[in-house]
Design an enzyme around this catalytic site. Sequence first.
Site, short mmCIF file in Angstrom:
data_model
loop_
_atom_site.label_atom_id
_atom_site.label_comp_id
_atom_site.label_asym_id
_atom_site.label_seq_id
_atom_site.Cartn_x
_atom_site.Cartn_y
_atom_site.Cartn_z
N GLY A 48 -3.63 17.17 45.04
CA GLY A 48 -4.19 18.08 44.04
C GLY A 48 -3.12 18.54 43.06
O GLY A 48 -2.03 17.97 43.01
N VAL A 67 -2.52 16.60 50.68
CA VAL A 67 -3.24 16.93 51.92
C VAL A 67 -3.20 15.71 52.84
O VAL A 67 -3.47 14.60 52.41
CB VAL A 67 -4.70 17.34 51.63
CG1 VAL A 67 -5.39 17.77 52.91
CG2 VAL A 67 -4.76 18.45 50.60
N ASP A 99 -12.65 26.52 40.41
CA ASP A 99 -12.54 25.08 40.15
C ASP A 99 -13.65 24.30 40.86
O ASP A 99 -13.37 23.40 41.64
CB ASP A 99 -11.16 24.59 40.58
CG ASP A 99 -10.78 23.28 39.92
OD1 ASP A 99 -11.52 22.83 39.01
OD2 ASP A 99 -9.76 22.69 40.30
#
Lengths: 244, 310
Positions: free
Chosen positions: B36, B41, B146
């Site tokens: 991101g 992740v 978002d």
Amino acid sequence: MRKGTLKQILLITDGCSNKGEDPAATAALANQQGITVNVIGILEDEHTEQPDGLQEVEDIAGSGGGVSQIVYKEMLSQTVQMVTKQAMTQTLQGFVNQELQHILGPGQTMEDLEPEKRGEVMEVVEDMGETSDLEVLVLVDTSASMHDKLETVKEALIDLSISLNARIGRNRFSIFRFPGKRKSIDKVFDWSPKLDAVSTVFPKLTSGGITPTGPAIREAVYQFGKKRLLRSVRNEADIDEARQ
Amino acid sequence: MKQTSTKQGSKLQPGAVITGKWHQHVYKIERQLGSGAIGFVYLTRRNGEPAALKISEKGTSLTLEVNVLQSLAKVQGNRLGPYLLDVDDWIAPDGRCYTFYVMEYVQGQAVQSFIERRGFEWVGVFLLQLLDDLDQLHEQGWVFGDLKTANLIVTAAPIRIRWVDVGGTTQIGRAIKEYTEFFDRGYWQMGSRKAEPGYDLFALAMVIINMAYPNRFEKGAQPKVTLIKNIQKASPLKTYETCLIKAVKGQYKTSREMKKDVVNAIDRQQKNKAPSSKQRQPNESRHLLVESGSIAMIALLYYLTSLILP
């Protein structure tokens, strides 16, 4: 009680400086006077090799206590905001770290705190970032090579003011270009809380080939000082009106 | 502070082992799940169970995300964010310090591919589910920020849409922390970037619009006109047209208002469809219609029972 105002210079350029003193040195002087210098370097669309200006961009932001980023034109809007906000956080975190050293002893920073406690401290930093007043002087390189990028720069700046004006704290923006006609910088847009009126002035900007980045930063710092003087002359009500 | 160095800095290879500086937990990296604006992740394990580990050089941004996760966890029976398992620092072999946190691993598939496989009738179900989740979140004083197609996944058994990245979650009244242009009302010149329920409802409408326009579209010289025209042009969006237009125009103040309209719109569509199609359609397409109709009914039933059962 009045909260402090964060002061930033946002330099948008696409190349190396080639006239006057070292921009990293003037940026360091600006930083000494409590002004953060951020730099965004714009790349040509199909620029694959490592651009020469890259090191200078990093150096200026490094000694100016700010954030630097090299981007392609399309990514400019998002980057301008990221850089501005990151620099705010960085500055505020610096203040908080100083306070922490008073409490925890010298050499201690936020990273020496347990993650749980750090969360609380960061919340304070975030609060400050949301509520503190911000002054951004945008310094746009308008040398010939920037000509086809100015439209994008304009949009990015309008977008920046949309983002920052969603904050609780107050904002003031001004735009200067360099090189100026006779001086090292020329005022394009006077201090104002919003940037949506820049559309009219922006397309007209283009100038010669030299890039006097160092002198431009020096002059920009002076503009912060000048405004300060003017402001103290004006009465308080006048200023409050302008902030609305 | 260069983005390129950040990205490479916290990039890990499968098999890498991370030990927490404070809590001494050991995590073995299995594979990358995503990346991101801040960090990466990875899939890992904690006490044998699969878990997701997010790591970044930007410790401050990550710490703020942890704060959001912690306050969402205080909401009872929360489904609003992934469950937080650990927060720690990792000192890399090169001496650099990275902050990471470990959370519950939510397994599911991308919403776009789910819709492509199972049919557009699921859009209504997901819309209602998301409106419920947003309502809860707004009640807690947060705005998701978002909200975008890439941040949504569909879990199996029960089929449910969930959001996965809380990085943009912002307290109501503040400036939106993170956003993506296509889903941002500021970008479309249709509102501010102040965190308020209407901001999320705009983004939610854009998520639905994105499902009808997988390749999205440019905003053009008149963003508002472009947007409304494209909503009206897309036949799969017919049912929700009025709701979507109201949402992008900022005419809903709460998720509940929008939900009421969406429920009514779905209801109206079911009524209009059922009798006429039964008589006129030839056999084959009738079967199809009955099938898709019953799938939608089952889905709706599923959803309604999930509302009753905690």
